[in-house]
Scaffold this active site. Structure first.
Site: not given
Length: 201
Positions: A81, A94
């Site tokens: 990410r 996430d």
């Protein structure tokens, strides 16, 4: 040393099995032992894209909330990410703190409890699965109670098999089975390590 109970939501729609396993490895290294919910598939929220696979992780820690966030960011980075990526876009990983003990705060970049916990079935359902008696510090009700209410008002469709989403259920079950296997393996390794330390046969 006193510890704090933490619940973290994890989600990925980019190679989710691979990235959830990688994130769990990093988080387990920092916070073992972990409690991990089953995994659930649901549609992307806020943009069109591949479906997400979501779960919730629980653990105890003596670290501060900002120290925990640093380690969660490290897990996200390990999954590829980019920190400056758009908010409403595909995510390799996430990780969001849902609850940090009884902490209630609102500061730039951090609101606790996370408001989405009471809005998203894929957050509240798995959280209630692993910590049903945990009390929400603002609502003053258990997660199990809040989840039962959400099932009535929202039908919890994101966590329930229904016509046309069999492929989602298969994907979710595959991830859940793999995560369960990984969790069992980690618990076994931890028991072996303890036995070696104390000299058990």
């Amino acid at each position: 040393m006193s510890t704090t109970a933490v619940l973290v939501a994890a989600g990925s729609n980019v190679a989710p099995l691979e990235n959830l396993r990688r994130a769990l490895d990093v988080i387990n290294h920092a916070f073992a032992p972990l409690t991990v919910s089953r995994a659930y598939a649901n549609a992307a929220v806020g943009f069109k894209g591949d479906e997400f696979v979501n779960l919730v992780i629980g653990f105890q820690t003596g670290l501060t909330v900002h120290q925990v966030i640093e380690r969660l960011h490290a897990a996200e980075t390990a999954c590829g990410r980019e920190r400056l990526a758009p908010k409403w876009a595909p995510r390799a990983m996430d990780l969001d703190i849902l609850l940090f003990g009884d902490t209630v705060c609102a500061e730039p970049g951090l609101t606790l409890p996370r408001p989405d916990l009471l809005k998203r079935p894929y957050m509240l359902g798995p959280a209630a699965e692993i910590a049903p008696e945990t009390v929400h510090p603002i609502e003053r009700r258990t997660l199990g109670e809040l989840w039962r209410d959400m099932q009535v008002t929202q039908a919890a469709h994101a966590l329930r098999p229904d016509a046309g989403v069999e492929h989602r259920d298969v994907a979710a079950h595959a991830v859940a089975d793999e995560i369960d296997r990984l969790a069992r393996q980690q618990r076994l390794e931890q028991r072996v390590e303890v036995a070696e330390v104390v000299g058990e046969p």
